[in-house]
Scaffold this motif. Sequence first.
Motif, PDB file in Angstrom:
ATOM      1  N   THR A 118       8.044   7.249  19.299  1.00  0.00           N
ATOM      2  CA  THR A 118       8.423   5.984  18.663  1.00  0.00           C
ATOM      3  C   THR A 118       7.689   5.811  17.339  1.00  0.00           C
ATOM      4  N   HIS A 119       6.392   6.128  17.344  1.00  0.00           N
ATOM      5  CA  HIS A 119       5.593   6.045  16.117  1.00  0.00           C
ATOM      6  C   HIS A 119       6.120   7.003  15.056  1.00  0.00           C
ATOM      7  N   SER A 120       6.498   8.207  15.453  1.00  0.00           N
ATOM      8  CA  SER A 120       6.986   9.198  14.499  1.00  0.00           C
ATOM      9  C   SER A 120       8.288   8.740  13.841  1.00  0.00           C
ATOM     10  N   ALA A 143       8.810   7.817   9.921  1.00  0.00           N
ATOM     11  CA  ALA A 143       9.857   8.451   9.117  1.00  0.00           C
ATOM     12  C   ALA A 143      10.693   7.400   8.393  1.00  0.00           C
ATOM     13  N   ALA A 144      11.021   6.316   9.093  1.00  0.00           N
ATOM     14  CA  ALA A 144      11.763   5.235   8.447  1.00  0.00           C
ATOM     15  C   ALA A 144      10.946   4.621   7.320  1.00  0.00           C
ATOM     16  N   ALA A 145       9.663   4.391   7.576  1.00  0.00           N
ATOM     17  CA  ALA A 145       8.794   3.767   6.578  1.00  0.00           C
ATOM     18  C   ALA A 145       8.608   4.661   5.354  1.00  0.00           C
ATOM     19  N   THR A 146       8.417   5.955   5.567  1.00  0.00           N
ATOM     20  CA  THR A 146       8.206   6.853   4.423  1.00  0.00           C
ATOM     21  C   THR A 146       9.464   6.945   3.570  1.00  0.00           C
ATOM     22  N   ARG A 147      10.609   6.966   4.214  1.00  0.00           N
ATOM     23  CA  ARG A 147      11.870   7.006   3.455  1.00  0.00           C
ATOM     24  C   ARG A 147      12.042   5.759   2.604  1.00  0.00           C
ATOM     25  N   VAL A 148      11.796   4.590   3.197  1.00  0.00           N
ATOM     26  CA  VAL A 148      11.955   3.323   2.468  1.00  0.00           C
ATOM     27  C   VAL A 148      10.921   3.215   1.344  1.00  0.00           C
ATOM     28  N   GLY A 170       2.896   4.808   5.136  1.00  0.00           N
ATOM     29  CA  GLY A 170       3.988   4.710   6.102  1.00  0.00           C
ATOM     30  C   GLY A 170       3.495   4.736   7.534  1.00  0.00           C
ATOM     31  N   SER A 171       2.516   5.577   7.820  1.00  0.00           N
ATOM     32  CA  SER A 171       1.972   5.665   9.173  1.00  0.00           C
ATOM     33  C   SER A 171       1.293   4.366   9.582  1.00  0.00           C
ATOM     34  N   ILE A 172       0.579   3.750   8.659  1.00  0.00           N
ATOM     35  CA  ILE A 172      -0.084   2.482   8.974  1.00  0.00           C
ATOM     36  C   ILE A 172       0.950   1.371   9.181  1.00  0.00           C
ATOM     37  N   LEU A 173       1.966   1.309   8.327  1.00  0.00           N
ATOM     38  CA  LEU A 173       3.003   0.295   8.494  1.00  0.00           C
ATOM     39  C   LEU A 173       3.753   0.473   9.815  1.00  0.00           C
ATOM     40  N   ALA A 174       3.850   1.725  10.269  1.00  0.00           N
ATOM     41  CA  ALA A 174       4.557   2.003  11.521  1.00  0.00           C
ATOM     42  C   ALA A 174       3.717   1.687  12.751  1.00  0.00           C
ATOM     43  N   GLY A 175       2.431   1.490  12.567  1.00  0.00           N
ATOM     44  CA  GLY A 175       1.522   1.304  13.698  1.00  0.00           C
ATOM     45  C   GLY A 175       0.559   2.460  13.722  1.00  0.00           C
ATOM     46  N   THR A 176      -0.724   2.176  13.608  1.00  0.00           N
ATOM     47  CA  THR A 176      -1.700   3.242  13.430  1.00  0.00           C
ATOM     48  C   THR A 176      -1.879   4.071  14.688  1.00  0.00           C
ATOM     49  N   ARG A 229       0.655  -4.643   5.302  1.00  0.00           N
ATOM     50  CA  ARG A 229       1.860  -5.341   5.756  1.00  0.00           C
ATOM     51  C   ARG A 229       2.169  -6.530   4.846  1.00  0.00           C
ATOM     52  N   LYS A 230       1.158  -7.183   4.332  1.00  0.00           N
ATOM     53  CA  LYS A 230       1.381  -8.266   3.379  1.00  0.00           C
ATOM     54  C   LYS A 230       1.879  -7.713   2.039  1.00  0.00           C
ATOM     55  N   ARG A 231       1.277  -6.614   1.624  1.00  0.00           N
ATOM     56  CA  ARG A 231       1.648  -6.004   0.335  1.00  0.00           C
ATOM     57  C   ARG A 231       3.102  -5.524   0.333  1.00  0.00           C
ATOM     58  N   PHE A 232       3.555  -5.000   1.467  1.00  0.00           N
ATOM     59  CA  PHE A 232       4.912  -4.459   1.544  1.00  0.00           C
ATOM     60  C   PHE A 232       5.805  -5.297   2.454  1.00  0.00           C
ATOM     61  N   ALA A 233       5.535  -6.598   2.502  1.00  0.00           N
ATOM     62  CA  ALA A 233       6.279  -7.490   3.399  1.00  0.00           C
ATOM     63  C   ALA A 233       7.778  -7.452   3.131  1.00  0.00           C
ATOM     64  N   ASP A 234       8.148  -7.269   1.875  1.00  0.00           N
ATOM     65  CA  ASP A 234       9.578  -7.261   1.544  1.00  0.00           C
ATOM     66  C   ASP A 234      10.303  -6.048   2.113  1.00  0.00           C
ATOM     67  N   LEU A 235       9.564  -4.979   2.427  1.00  0.00           N
ATOM     68  CA  LEU A 235      10.184  -3.763   2.951  1.00  0.00           C
ATOM     69  C   LEU A 235      10.233  -3.727   4.473  1.00  0.00           C
ATOM     70  N   LEU A 236       9.440  -4.560   5.139  1.00  0.00           N
ATOM     71  CA  LEU A 236       9.318  -4.472   6.592  1.00  0.00           C
ATOM     72  C   LEU A 236      10.639  -4.679   7.337  1.00  0.00           C
ATOM     73  N   PRO A 237      11.493  -5.628   6.933  1.00  0.00           N
ATOM     74  CA  PRO A 237      12.776  -5.760   7.647  1.00  0.00           C
ATOM     75  C   PRO A 237      13.630  -4.500   7.549  1.00  0.00           C
ATOM     76  N   GLU A 238      13.662  -3.869   6.367  1.00  0.00           N
ATOM     77  CA  GLU A 238      14.439  -2.640   6.216  1.00  0.00           C
ATOM     78  C   GLU A 238      13.837  -1.507   7.037  1.00  0.00           C
ATOM     79  N   ILE A 239      12.505  -1.418   7.047  1.00  0.00           N
ATOM     80  CA  ILE A 239      11.847  -0.379   7.844  1.00  0.00           C
ATOM     81  C   ILE A 239      12.168  -0.566   9.324  1.00  0.00           C
ATOM     82  N   ASP A 240      12.081  -1.797   9.805  1.00  0.00           N
ATOM     83  CA  ASP A 240      12.383  -2.075  11.213  1.00  0.00           C
ATOM     84  C   ASP A 240      13.842  -1.751  11.532  1.00  0.00           C
TER      85      ASP A 240
END
Length: 292
Positions: free
Chosen positions: A137-139, A143-148, A244-250, A270-281
Amino acid sequence: MNSRQDPNADKHGQALSAQRFQMIKDIADELGKGDVVFPTSFDAALRLRRELQNPDLPLARVSSIVSLEPLIAAKLLQLANSVLYQAQGAPALDLKAAITRLGLNLVRTTALAIAMRQLVRSRDVAIFNDLTVALWTHSLKTAAATRVLARAHTRINQDAALLAGLVHDLGAFYMLYRAAQYPELCARPDSMRFLIMQWHESIGVSLLGALGMPEEIVNATIDHDQLRPAPDPIRTLADVVYIGSILAGTDFEWLAQDVNPNADEAEALRKRFADLLPEIDRDAQQMQTIFG
């Protein structure tokens, strides 16, 4: 090697300690010889990936090669028609159309993702099910986070970022697969988390090299869990993987550790990239649906 955990933690008896040491030694010997041992299903997907290394392969030949692996062919069609990659217009109705839409790099990455998922599902690692499922799940989310991140903040190729995010913890998968062959480690599956924290990064780098991964992908995974100031701006693929790994869960989260020294860093990112979190999820959920 990660030095944040006590290497002597959670040892219960000489047998467990000896098998920990023996497993790491065996893995080091195997990787030193380039003798990587994976389940048959993983090897088949790796062979397919190697067959597709030639970037000048005609579309008809790519389609012919992929069609020999029905599961990979089906997943490619599903991926091509997902919200991740579906262009405006008609859906891809056949394998050639899916490959045209995705490109050869994503075909190779899809083959590897399926191999990793098959490894998670294999009976060989069933004893470590909680760890393997959390790691998978983390991987996918990484991958989603690094792509975004690559798309939104860099000129780095999104396909390369996706691949780097997907395989950044492959060393941990390999350790779990190999651990299943040592009785004392199987008897105490929880003890594997400490070995993973100590060794998965260095083993992963050697493993990716032995598998013939591109140098830029291998280098991007070096020390990816080592706490450091977050790069600003993001310049390299290694920066993308780290964030990306940190945003995905360390790693502390997916290994269910009680203390997470990255907590403040994770919250700041997560605050710095808050605008990307919905797309990553959203993208992570799509990948979970496709690769399961």
